[in-house]
Design a protein around this motif. Structure first.
Motif, mmCIF file in Angstrom:
data_model
loop_
_atom_site.group_PDB
_atom_site.id
_atom_site.type_symbol
_atom_site.label_atom_id
_atom_site.label_comp_id
_atom_site.label_asym_id
_atom_site.label_seq_id
_atom_site.Cartn_x
_atom_site.Cartn_y
_atom_site.Cartn_z
ATOM 1 N N LEU A 308 0.838 -1.200 0.000
ATOM 2 C CA LEU A 308 0.000 0.000 0.000
ATOM 3 C C LEU A 308 0.872 1.248 0.000
ATOM 4 O O LEU A 308 0.686 2.167 -0.807
ATOM 5 N N LEU A 309 1.870 1.271 0.899
ATOM 6 C CA LEU A 309 2.751 2.436 0.989
ATOM 7 C C LEU A 309 3.490 2.655 -0.321
ATOM 8 O O LEU A 309 3.666 3.788 -0.774
ATOM 9 N N TRP A 310 3.916 1.547 -0.923
ATOM 10 C CA TRP A 310 4.650 1.662 -2.171
ATOM 11 C C TRP A 310 3.776 2.288 -3.253
ATOM 12 O O TRP A 310 4.198 3.177 -3.985
ATOM 13 N N ARG A 311 2.516 1.822 -3.293
ATOM 14 C CA ARG A 311 1.633 2.376 -4.321
ATOM 15 C C ARG A 311 1.381 3.859 -4.092
ATOM 16 O O ARG A 311 1.199 4.623 -5.035
ATOM 17 N N ILE A 312 1.324 4.248 -2.836
ATOM 18 C CA ILE A 312 1.133 5.673 -2.563
ATOM 19 C C ILE A 312 2.353 6.462 -3.007
ATOM 20 O O ILE A 312 2.246 7.520 -3.627
ATOM 21 N N SER A 313 3.552 5.908 -2.723
ATOM 22 C CA SER A 313 4.782 6.621 -3.082
ATOM 23 C C SER A 313 4.976 6.659 -4.593
ATOM 24 O O SER A 313 5.320 7.688 -5.163
ATOM 25 N N ASN A 325 8.926 11.894 -3.384
ATOM 26 C CA ASN A 325 8.149 10.818 -2.771
ATOM 27 C C ASN A 325 8.989 9.971 -1.828
ATOM 28 O O ASN A 325 8.483 9.418 -0.867
ATOM 29 N N PHE A 326 10.303 9.891 -2.118
ATOM 30 C CA PHE A 326 11.175 9.152 -1.214
ATOM 31 C C PHE A 326 11.220 9.828 0.148
ATOM 32 O O PHE A 326 11.211 9.173 1.184
ATOM 33 N N LEU A 327 11.237 11.159 0.124
ATOM 34 C CA LEU A 327 11.344 11.900 1.382
ATOM 35 C C LEU A 327 10.149 11.638 2.290
ATOM 36 O O LEU A 327 10.225 11.808 3.502
ATOM 37 N N ARG A 328 9.048 11.239 1.688
ATOM 38 C CA ARG A 328 7.846 11.014 2.492
ATOM 39 C C ARG A 328 7.871 9.704 3.266
ATOM 40 O O ARG A 328 7.016 9.457 4.114
ATOM 41 N N LEU A 329 8.856 8.844 2.922
ATOM 42 C CA LEU A 329 8.870 7.492 3.482
ATOM 43 C C LEU A 329 8.756 7.490 5.003
ATOM 44 O O LEU A 329 7.930 6.768 5.580
ATOM 45 N N ALA A 330 9.562 8.343 5.653
ATOM 46 C CA ALA A 330 9.576 8.323 7.122
ATOM 47 C C ALA A 330 8.189 8.648 7.680
ATOM 48 O O ALA A 330 7.705 8.004 8.617
ATOM 49 N N ASP A 331 7.540 9.646 7.070
ATOM 50 C CA ASP A 331 6.208 10.006 7.546
ATOM 51 C C ASP A 331 5.220 8.862 7.317
ATOM 52 O O ASP A 331 4.404 8.555 8.171
ATOM 53 N N LEU A 332 5.346 8.254 6.155
ATOM 54 C CA LEU A 332 4.420 7.168 5.825
ATOM 55 C C LEU A 332 4.543 6.035 6.825
ATOM 56 O O LEU A 332 3.550 5.473 7.274
ATOM 57 N N LEU A 333 5.798 5.721 7.172
ATOM 58 C CA LEU A 333 5.999 4.599 8.081
ATOM 59 C C LEU A 333 5.466 4.903 9.467
ATOM 60 O O LEU A 333 5.157 3.994 10.228
ATOM 61 N N ASN A 334 5.354 6.194 9.796
ATOM 62 C CA ASN A 334 4.869 6.539 11.128
ATOM 63 C C ASN A 334 3.348 6.438 11.248
ATOM 64 O O ASN A 334 2.811 6.468 12.343
ATOM 65 N N ILE A 335 2.679 6.371 10.136
ATOM 66 C CA ILE A 335 1.215 6.312 10.184
ATOM 67 C C ILE A 335 0.779 4.872 10.385
ATOM 68 O O ILE A 335 1.302 3.952 9.742
ATOM 69 N N GLN A 336 -0.151 4.710 11.267
ATOM 70 C CA GLN A 336 -0.616 3.359 11.514
ATOM 71 C C GLN A 336 -1.867 3.087 10.705
ATOM 72 O O GLN A 336 -2.833 3.840 10.757
ATOM 73 N N ILE A 635 -3.334 8.949 2.099
ATOM 74 C CA ILE A 635 -3.445 7.500 2.236
ATOM 75 C C ILE A 635 -4.891 7.062 2.035
ATOM 76 O O ILE A 635 -5.176 6.108 1.313
ATOM 77 N N GLU A 636 -5.810 7.785 2.651
ATOM 78 C CA GLU A 636 -7.210 7.400 2.526
ATOM 79 C C GLU A 636 -7.658 7.443 1.078
ATOM 80 O O GLU A 636 -8.380 6.567 0.614
ATOM 81 N N LYS A 637 -7.215 8.462 0.360
ATOM 82 C CA LYS A 637 -7.595 8.590 -1.039
ATOM 83 C C LYS A 637 -7.108 7.372 -1.808
ATOM 84 O O LYS A 637 -7.835 6.780 -2.602
ATOM 85 N N LYS A 638 -5.869 6.989 -1.524
ATOM 86 C CA LYS A 638 -5.269 5.850 -2.226
ATOM 87 C C LYS A 638 -6.046 4.578 -1.904
ATOM 88 O O LYS A 638 -6.306 3.765 -2.793
ATOM 89 N N ILE A 639 -6.396 4.452 -0.629
ATOM 90 C CA ILE A 639 -7.140 3.255 -0.243
ATOM 91 C C ILE A 639 -8.469 3.213 -0.987
ATOM 92 O O ILE A 639 -8.894 2.172 -1.494
ATOM 93 N N GLN A 640 -9.102 4.380 -1.075
ATOM 94 C CA GLN A 640 -10.365 4.419 -1.800
ATOM 95 C C GLN A 640 -10.166 4.078 -3.272
ATOM 96 O O GLN A 640 -10.940 3.337 -3.872
ATOM 97 N N GLU A 641 -9.087 4.620 -3.839
ATOM 98 C CA GLU A 641 -8.780 4.317 -5.247
ATOM 99 C C GLU A 641 -8.593 2.823 -5.454
ATOM 100 O O GLU A 641 -9.099 2.237 -6.397
ATOM 101 N N LEU A 642 -7.849 2.235 -4.498
ATOM 102 C CA LEU A 642 -7.561 0.805 -4.626
ATOM 103 C C LEU A 642 -8.793 -0.033 -4.313
ATOM 104 O O LEU A 642 -8.808 -1.221 -4.547
ATOM 105 N N GLY A 643 -9.796 0.587 -3.736
ATOM 106 C CA GLY A 643 -11.063 -0.126 -3.468
ATOM 107 C C GLY A 643 -11.079 -0.620 -2.043
ATOM 108 O O GLY A 643 -10.434 -1.556 -1.696
#
Lengths: 643, 643
Positions: A308-313, A325-336, A635-643
């Motif tokens: 999921l994170l990869w698809r967002i990045s 998008n690489f710079l966002r990695l740390a923030d992404l990993l912090n989200i549960q 993230i939520e948008k991506k999840i919605q996109e992915l269904g």
């Protein structure tokens, strides 16, 4: 590293890295904390002690602690470049404190040897160790924000003191020659220093309206003087203090966050430089490297989460991510991300016929119905009334069991209706809260019954805890009211930061307690309330005869051990009657002792309590305004996109 | 109209416009205020009275006032369309209050006629007139912001009360059966209602640490219960109250401003529609019309100022303004532009030789020097010491004159050095402040000398005012320290809005005072302090024997007239010792009387004081963050462009 916002500059040779990892190893960090705790808790055993130990024992332990701190510092010096190490005030602070403490120990020890009682002044510096080791970043940040507030607040404070002095002069001129008496018969506002103290106390409202009454009784119009004073100094100046502290807090909060974000970004850039490959015209990081890095940082990440994170990045599905998008990695990993799976109820799987029967379905509908919640709210309120009634009657203690059965039934019904694994999921804070409270109440009632049947009321402390646990079950009402849950959730969320404040308050209390213990120990003593010797009525100090301190029976508010001192400082923080306590100790020693109490008020009430209020205000504003951060929305948008 | 943000919908017939102008005429508005003041001040003369008047007199005056209000309302009804008039709750409120007051007057009058003492309950509604006439928009706005806060604060309050109740239950179970005694020897925390009251008082910190001492004396660990209570309820919940009030305040402030801006824009649009002419493809307003309109709104505008505003509006120098720039007119007119002319000193014009002589130049350079300010600061401080000393000595009273001469010399020197018209310009707040203080001190010292030579100390009130004026001159220190001036300027700027709060507080105090006077009048009486009958020691009420109220000599804190009631409510607002006052009145009447005091605390301290704090915080944040508004920046840019 960027994930945890740590920022220790370190050398990059293999040996240095090994040392660095060892430095950050949990055993060493825990050991440091243990030594700090031991060092701080020494005050419990040193003169004036709660549990007295000989000086030799405490001094040996202290030297041990100092050695440990020194060792830790040397280790740290090996890890960091020398230049950086000596530039850091933290390290210098620790070194100076170690040296001072050793000096103090030697002086005190030698004086002790020739039977002269010295002062262990270096003990007031012990919190320096707690603050300055890199592990307690949060407290240091709070302290820094305090320090940054000082210049701004200084001018307001000077103006405020100036206003108090002007009013003192007026009071001297207006009331000094009138020959008025206070309610206790002492002369009223005749000495400028005494007036200034009384007026400072009035700012804290602690002697209102007593300080006004003699003048008011004499002439109605004099009340205007006091009203003007209170409006200007209590309401306006105290609000301005809050405003200044709050404004600085926000400003520095922003700065700190900006700095942290900058550092994080800087580190991520370095990581990017190492991992980048050139694709087309731009440098990118490939999927394999990206995932390997993510797995390295968070070893137990699930592959669906990672995907999921990869698809967002990887926005363009190109198989690689660019710099942004690489710079966002740390923030992404912090989200549960919560994985919600809609599962069948296990009972449905095991006995579908029974679970889907009409009786069963009726029960389920009933439990899901709103009225179910309401009925239980009523039950809890009835229970509250029963708790308030006398529990020694047989009927009431039977009812106790009845209520417990009802609560257990509720939990079981809920488990029957909802899927147990979902109901007890990691994020279902309120369900856990509910169950824990019931279990606690159950344990408490059983323990109570056992104790009562075995022996009647003699293990008082156990019984008290049992009592509290039984009453806490009433908290379940909170669970069923949505608005209450929101408020409580916000309060629970700010819990960790409140602990930082607790640390800050502890540091300040500790220093003040040590000073207070050195100055005021033994001046005021507590006698058992049933012991009615004349000494007991004046707290063992004839100077207190007839004082407000003795009359209010404040003898137990003293500096005779660390625990009492902490409690006394807590009372001073609450402010009310602080002038009575200050007056008592001033009588027992010298009027200048009031300065200690005024200084405590300025530091703790005007500075720290205001920062605390500012923090709570900010937390609630954020809770009100922000529901989701920007990144979570992505993230939520991506999840919605992915269904 | 748009300039003053007034928004009364009115009909546009010539007669209606005439009526409208007459309605807004200052004599009628002043008359309305006078009637409101008279109506409110009736409470001074009615039973229980400060200056007793017969019921017939006060009731006739009241009927007169009601007639005046009714007439004003009828006038207003003539001006506005009927639909709008009846939709406005303000008007209905006034009508209902008038009707209720008349009803109350008739009932009370007839009861009076047959010698039964009735209750003048309608008096509590008198502030309705103050609030609801369109003239007091500010108070209404503050009240509306208060009302808007209620729903949000209600849930926090319920949760807070719930927490207090839980803790009360715990206290009952923990301490109820221990047989402990308070410092006064009464039983300690045995009754649930009493516990709830004590714990509510503890939230306000007014009975800390007294309420804890018996439990703490009994067992050290019980202090944890009280510390937990104070952290949760005093620190966290009270901060949350402030947060909720503050958050609402900001939200509604934004809404109000948005609404006002919208209304203003709407009106300007209508004006634009009337004045517009078509030039090219767009509708514009020509210079002549624009200037005529501006001159009509602000008759005494200078032509250079008008020209400046026109150049700002007419960006392209096209001789006309478009819609966007026209809409800015109202804002532009509200900004005050200071015309600074660098003029020659009049002395220079009259006697250039003397004024430019080297001695004169030296004096001027000296006055402009920093050290001049410092020297005078030192002089003021020395003066403060002299004031603090005994003034009856001849040397000190001579020194008084010496200091005054020094101050006058300072002012004259400054006038000699700086251009007098610039120095005493309308915007030179601090210079005026300085001069006024000196004049006041001069008048005070002369008055003092006269009084002292004529007769010794017998016009006490004049002497007190003189004393205060003489001390206030020390405020001059503020003038010379830049940072102090910034703080004081901010405080002075928020002055007008503070007056709105004063109005709001007055309204609430008035209603509470009337209720309190009806319920508690005569229950507590004050005797001269020298009068030592047993009655005087218990405030004329045997029920108060041995109470904390009587011991603290609070007899003058009573509801026996409006002034005393207001002062008592002020003391309750300051919070400290409010439980002693509440307890005293509860003893004199009934325990339920405490509800009155709790309700007052909730309304005034939790709501109004928090709004006040929120307001001060916001004012200081704005002062810190905004130096200039956007529009002012535009003007400055234009001025710079123009040279």
């Amino acid at each position: 590293d960027a994930q945890y916002n740590r920022n220790v500059p370190f050398e990059t040779s293999p040996r240095a890295i090994r040392l660095y990892y060892f430095y950050n190893h949990w055993t060493l960090r825990v050991a440091t904390y243990v030594f700090i705790c031991v060092d701080l808790s020494l005050a419990l055993f040193e003169e004036p002690a709660l549990f007295p130990l000989p000086f030799l024992a405490t001094s040996i332990v202290e030297v041990l602690c100092l050695t440990a701190f020194f060792g830790r510092l040397v280790h740290f010096a090996k890890v960091t470049p020398q230049m950086v190490f000596w530039k850091d005030t933290k390290n210098i602070c620790i070194l100076v404190t170690i040296a001072l403490t050793l000096l103090d120990l030697i002086i005190y020890g030698s004086l002790e040897a020739v039977q002269i009682r010295g002062i262990r002044w270096s003990r007031a510096f012990r919190p320096v160790f707690l603050i300055n080791f890199p592990e307690s970043r949060q407290i240091r940040r709070a302290l820094r924000s305090l320090r940054n507030t000082l210049p701004d607040i200084l001018y307001v404070f000077l103006l405020f003191m100036f206003s108090v002095l002007i009013f003192s002069l007026m009071a001297l001129k207006l009331f000094g020659d009138r020959g008025l008496k206070t309610a206790e018969g002492s002369p009223y506002l005749t000495n400028i220093l005494e007036i200034a103290f009384e007026l400072y106390v009035l700012v804290t409202t602690a002697n209102s309206p007593d300080v006004m009454m003699p003048a008011y009784d004499f002439n109605r119009w004099y009340s205007l003087y006091f009203i003007a004073y209170i409006i200007i100094n209590t309401y306006i100046f105290m609000s301005v203090f809050l405003a200044v502290v709050y404004n600085n807090y926000r400003k520095h909060l922003k700065n700190e966050i900006r700095k942290l974000v900058y550092l994080k970004r800087h580190k991520m850039m370095e990581a990017f430089k190492i991992l980048k490959v050139k694709v087309g015209t731009e440098f990118v990081v490939r999927e394999a490297e990206w995932k390997r890095l993510a797995r390295m940082v968070v070893p137990d990440i699930s592959s669906s989460h990672l995907e999921l994170l990869w698809r967002i990045s990887d926005e363009g599905q190109k198989g690689h991510v660019d710099r942004m998008n690489f710079l966002r990695l740390a923030d992404l990993l912090n989200i549960q991300v919560v994985t919600v799976n809609i599962r069948k109820h296990p009972l449905e799987a095991w006995a579908p016929r029974v679970y889907q029967s009409s009786a069963s379905l009726f029960v389920q509908r009933m439990v899901r119905h709103r009225a179910f919640v309401w009925v239980y709210d009523v039950i809890i309120l009835v229970n509250a009334v029963f708790i308030a009634l006398d529990e020694r009657s047989l009927f009431i203690s039977r009812a106790e069991w009845f209520f417990l059965c009802l609560y257990v039934a509720e939990i079981l019904l809920k488990l029957y209706t909802y899927e147990p694994r979902a109901y007890l999921g990691r994020k279902q804070f309120w369900n856990w809260f509910d169950i824990l409270i019931i279990i606690a109440a159950l344990v408490a009632t059983v323990a109570n019954a056992t104790i009562q049947s075995a022996r009647r009321y003699n293990s008082q402390q156990v019984l008290d805890i049992v009592l509290i646990l039984r009453i806490l079950r009433l908290l379940r009402v909170i669970v069923s009211i949505q608005r209450f849950r929101v408020i409580v959730t916000t309060l629970v969320n700010i819990g960790p930061t409140v602990l930082t404040f607790a640390g800050l308050v502890f540091v300040v209390y500790y220093a003040f307690a040590i000073v207070g213990m050195e100055v005021f120990q033994g001046k005021v003593r507590f006698f058992d309330p049933n012991f009615t010797s004349p000494d007991a009525l004046v707290c063992g100090n004839p100077a207190l005869r007839g004082s407000a301190f003795a009359r209010a029976r404040y003898c137990k508010n003293n500096f005779n051990d660390l625990a009492s001192a902490f409690l006394l400082l807590t009372e001073l923080t609450v402010v009310n009657q602080w002038h009575v306590i200050a007056g008592g100790f001033a009588l027992a020693t010298h009027q200048a002792a009031k300065l200690y109490f005024i200084f405590f008020h300025v530091v703790v009430v005007i500075l720290i309590v205001n920062i605390f209020i500012a923090f709570i205000l900010e937390a609630f504003f954020v809770a009100y305004s922000l529901e989701k951060s920007e990144l979570e929305t992505v993230i939520e948008k991506k999840i919605q996109e992915l269904g």
